[in-house]
Design a protein around this motif. Structure first.
Motif, PDB file in Angstrom:
ATOM      1  N   THR A 243       0.818  -1.222   0.000  1.00 48.49           N
ATOM      2  CA  THR A 243       0.000   0.000   0.000  1.00 48.49           C
ATOM      3  C   THR A 243       0.847   1.265   0.000  1.00 48.49           C
ATOM      4  O   THR A 243       0.307   2.365  -0.113  1.00 48.49           O
ATOM      5  CB  THR A 243      -0.952   0.018   1.214  1.00 48.49           C
ATOM      6  OG1 THR A 243      -0.184  -0.128   2.423  1.00 48.49           O
ATOM      7  CG2 THR A 243      -1.984  -1.094   1.128  1.00 48.49           C
ATOM      8  N   CYS A 246       0.097   2.835  -3.513  1.00 47.44           N
ATOM      9  CA  CYS A 246      -1.241   3.377  -3.799  1.00 47.44           C
ATOM     10  C   CYS A 246      -1.771   4.314  -2.715  1.00 47.44           C
ATOM     11  O   CYS A 246      -2.636   5.152  -2.997  1.00 47.44           O
ATOM     12  CB  CYS A 246      -2.233   2.237  -4.034  1.00 47.44           C
ATOM     13  SG  CYS A 246      -2.449   1.116  -2.628  1.00 47.44           S
ATOM     14  N   LEU A 247      -1.249   4.182  -1.479  1.00 46.27           N
ATOM     15  CA  LEU A 247      -1.743   5.013  -0.380  1.00 46.27           C
ATOM     16  C   LEU A 247      -0.672   5.907   0.243  1.00 46.27           C
ATOM     17  O   LEU A 247      -0.991   6.844   0.956  1.00 46.27           O
ATOM     18  CB  LEU A 247      -2.343   4.126   0.734  1.00 46.27           C
ATOM     19  CG  LEU A 247      -3.580   3.305   0.381  1.00 46.27           C
ATOM     20  CD1 LEU A 247      -3.992   2.443   1.584  1.00 46.27           C
ATOM     21  CD2 LEU A 247      -4.736   4.209  -0.046  1.00 46.27           C
ATOM     22  N   ALA A 277      -5.454  -2.033  -0.475  1.00 51.27           N
ATOM     23  CA  ALA A 277      -5.970  -0.777   0.064  1.00 51.27           C
ATOM     24  C   ALA A 277      -7.159  -1.038   0.987  1.00 51.27           C
ATOM     25  O   ALA A 277      -7.279  -0.437   2.060  1.00 51.27           O
ATOM     26  CB  ALA A 277      -6.354   0.169  -1.075  1.00 51.27           C
ATOM     27  N   ARG A 281      -7.554  -0.574   5.167  1.00 53.66           N
ATOM     28  CA  ARG A 281      -8.671   0.079   5.858  1.00 53.66           C
ATOM     29  C   ARG A 281      -9.238  -0.824   6.950  1.00 53.66           C
ATOM     30  O   ARG A 281      -9.533  -0.368   8.059  1.00 53.66           O
ATOM     31  CB  ARG A 281      -9.775   0.440   4.859  1.00 53.66           C
ATOM     32  CG  ARG A 281     -10.849   1.363   5.426  1.00 53.66           C
ATOM     33  CD  ARG A 281     -12.126   1.319   4.619  1.00 53.66           C
ATOM     34  NE  ARG A 281     -12.827   0.053   4.846  1.00 53.66           N
ATOM     35  CZ  ARG A 281     -13.596  -0.186   5.911  1.00 53.66           C
ATOM     36  NH1 ARG A 281     -13.777   0.736   6.831  1.00 53.66           N
ATOM     37  NH2 ARG A 281     -14.201  -1.342   6.042  1.00 53.66           N
ATOM     38  N   ASN A 398      -4.213  10.406   2.746  1.00 56.42           N
ATOM     39  CA  ASN A 398      -4.986   9.172   2.630  1.00 56.42           C
ATOM     40  C   ASN A 398      -5.347   8.598   3.986  1.00 56.42           C
ATOM     41  O   ASN A 398      -6.462   8.096   4.186  1.00 56.42           O
ATOM     42  CB  ASN A 398      -4.196   8.143   1.816  1.00 56.42           C
ATOM     43  CG  ASN A 398      -4.260   8.416   0.326  1.00 56.42           C
ATOM     44  OD1 ASN A 398      -5.310   8.733  -0.220  1.00 56.42           O
ATOM     45  ND2 ASN A 398      -3.122   8.313  -0.343  1.00 56.42           N
ATOM     46  N   ILE A 402      -9.145   7.901   5.307  1.00 55.33           N
ATOM     47  CA  ILE A 402      -9.606   6.576   5.713  1.00 55.33           C
ATOM     48  C   ILE A 402     -10.213   6.625   7.100  1.00 55.33           C
ATOM     49  O   ILE A 402     -11.278   6.009   7.359  1.00 55.33           O
ATOM     50  CB  ILE A 402      -8.444   5.564   5.655  1.00 55.33           C
ATOM     51  CG1 ILE A 402      -8.042   5.323   4.196  1.00 55.33           C
ATOM     52  CG2 ILE A 402      -8.838   4.235   6.302  1.00 55.33           C
ATOM     53  CD1 ILE A 402      -6.749   4.532   4.042  1.00 55.33           C
TER      54      ILE A 402
END
Length: 410
Positions: A243, A246-247, A277, A281, A398, A402
């Motif tokens: 991640t 992407c995060l 992702a 979370r 991010n 979240i």
């Protein structure tokens, strides 16, 4: 634990035996407990320079820097290895740890279980360490400042990288793993009495009864400017497959106290690397869940502090926090009515405006691990960046979103 050491410089005959820090949930360098309010770690000059030139705005989000100490390896008559530090000069008396310390007892037992083949050997990543040792209630209390017992054997693995559940116990063994690996390296590479320098830092979880800790590797790039091509490629692959890409954030370790079962649920960096992702979370949700309910009163204080940190990072031009981590900390011990009069210092400014549970929740956000941090004027004058750290900002944005999504979903 105070030990005699005639070899100490300056004729000193007293040293402080460092204990394994049993609330280390991530990282690879060992963190040791110096006293109740202080931990120490092997000194890296780049990290020391960062702390010594730390911008004022960042101080509230980093552990307090307390200087350095001299440490050497020591072996007792039973063959147990330990690290002994020369006491800080400003201390009137050396800090004393009970010889019945649970951390010391567990560590000595771990050494016994790993020396059966005739020599100390490092643990493989997150290996089961079956510590056949029963601690009395007083030792268990010293270990986690709690009221429950450790039983025999103590399993080091609570949940593996594939999500498989193992028998849960009441401390996170990652610190012992790092401690053993470090001592093994010292034994292999250095003579017993060689001096080493350690950084002294604030123990940021000392005020918590059951410290719940999430260690997050921040940013989209983890290798420092000084990394070899092989190390650079390895870290780039870890980021691309996790991640981090992407995060801008990935889990490197966590422990969360489960009030229903009276133990810590622990996960390690290998678990964090495999998360999608959505998995990230869900893991964040689990970190904020005590086994009985979601700690909703923590969501607003965490977001407030993350936004404050985001503002600070945006104002730090030229800084790149490569391979640094962010800790989110709260107390697994829920507030009782009689304790509501002692708010956490970080939340104190809001107390004049609100007495809601969210304002009373004890929450801490701290940046740690700056061995590869670079900035204008740091050691690497050949590489200078303009503006704030975009990867770190991406990860913080991010993370905030979240947590906001979790709050709105309840």
């Amino acid at each position: 634990m105070v030990v005699q050491n005639s070899a100490d410089a300056g004729g000193a005959n007293v040293g402080v035996q460092l204990e394994p820090f049993l609330h280390q949930v991530g990282g690879h360098l060992c963190v040791m407990k110096y006293d109740e309010d202080t931990v120490c770690k092997p000194l890296v000059s780049q990290e020391q320079k960062f702390y010594e030139s730390l911008p004022l705005a960042m101080k509230q989000f980093t552990p307090q820097y307390k200087g350095t100490i001299t440490v050497h390896l020591r072996k007792d008559s039973l063959g147990h290895l330990s690290l002994v530090a020369t006491p800080r000069k400003e201390n009137q008396e050396p800090f004393k740890v009970s010889t019945a310390s649970a951390a010391v007892a567990i560590w000595q037992t771990l050494q016994q279980t790993t020396t059966s083949s005739g020599g100390t050997r490092p643990l493989s990543p997150w290996q089961h360490a079956q510590l056949a040792h029963t601690l009395e209630e007083s030792s268990a209390t010293a270990l986690l400042s709690s009221e429950f017992h450790l039983s025999t054997p103590v399993s080091s693995l609570v949940e593996d990288a594939n999500g498989n559940q193992a028998e849960s116990r009441s401390f996170n063994p990652w610190g012992l793993h790092c401690h053993l690996a470090h001592l093994t390296r010292l034994c292999t590479e250095y003579p017993e009495n060689k001096r080493h320098r350690f950084l002294l830092l604030e123990n940021v979880v000392s005020q918590y009864k059951h410290p719940c800790i999430l260690d997050l590797k921040m940013g989209t790039r983890q290798h420092g400017d000084d990394a070899s091509e092989e190390k650079k490629a390895r870290h780039m692959m870890k980021c691309a497959q996790s991640t981090s890409a992407c995060l801008g954030v990935r889990i490197c370790g966590m422990q969360v106290f489960q009030t229903d079962k009276k133990h810590f649920l622990c996960k390690d960096k290998y678990y964090g690397r495999k998360l999608s992702a959505e998995g990230f979370r869900q893991a964040l949700y689990q970190f904020l869940h005590n086994g009985t309910r979601l700690r909703t009163e923590l969501l607003e204080p965490i977001q407030r502090q993350l936004r404050a940190l985001l503002s600070v990072i945006r104002s730090q031009s030229s800084y790149r926090f490569y391979s640094s981590s962010l800790l989110i900390i709260y107390d697994g011990q829920e507030l009782l009515e009689e304790s509501l009069g002692s708010p956490h210092p970080r939340e104190a400014p809001q107390m004049a405006h609100s007495n809601s549970p969210g304002d009373l929740a004890k929450v801490d956000i701290r940046m740690i691990d700056f061995a590869h941090t670079t900035y204008r004027g740091s050691w690497n004058e050949h590489t200078t960046y303009d503006g704030p750290d975009p990867g770190y900002i991406f990860g913080l944005e991010n993370l905030i979103q979240i947590i906001q999504d979790i709050q709105e979903g309840e």
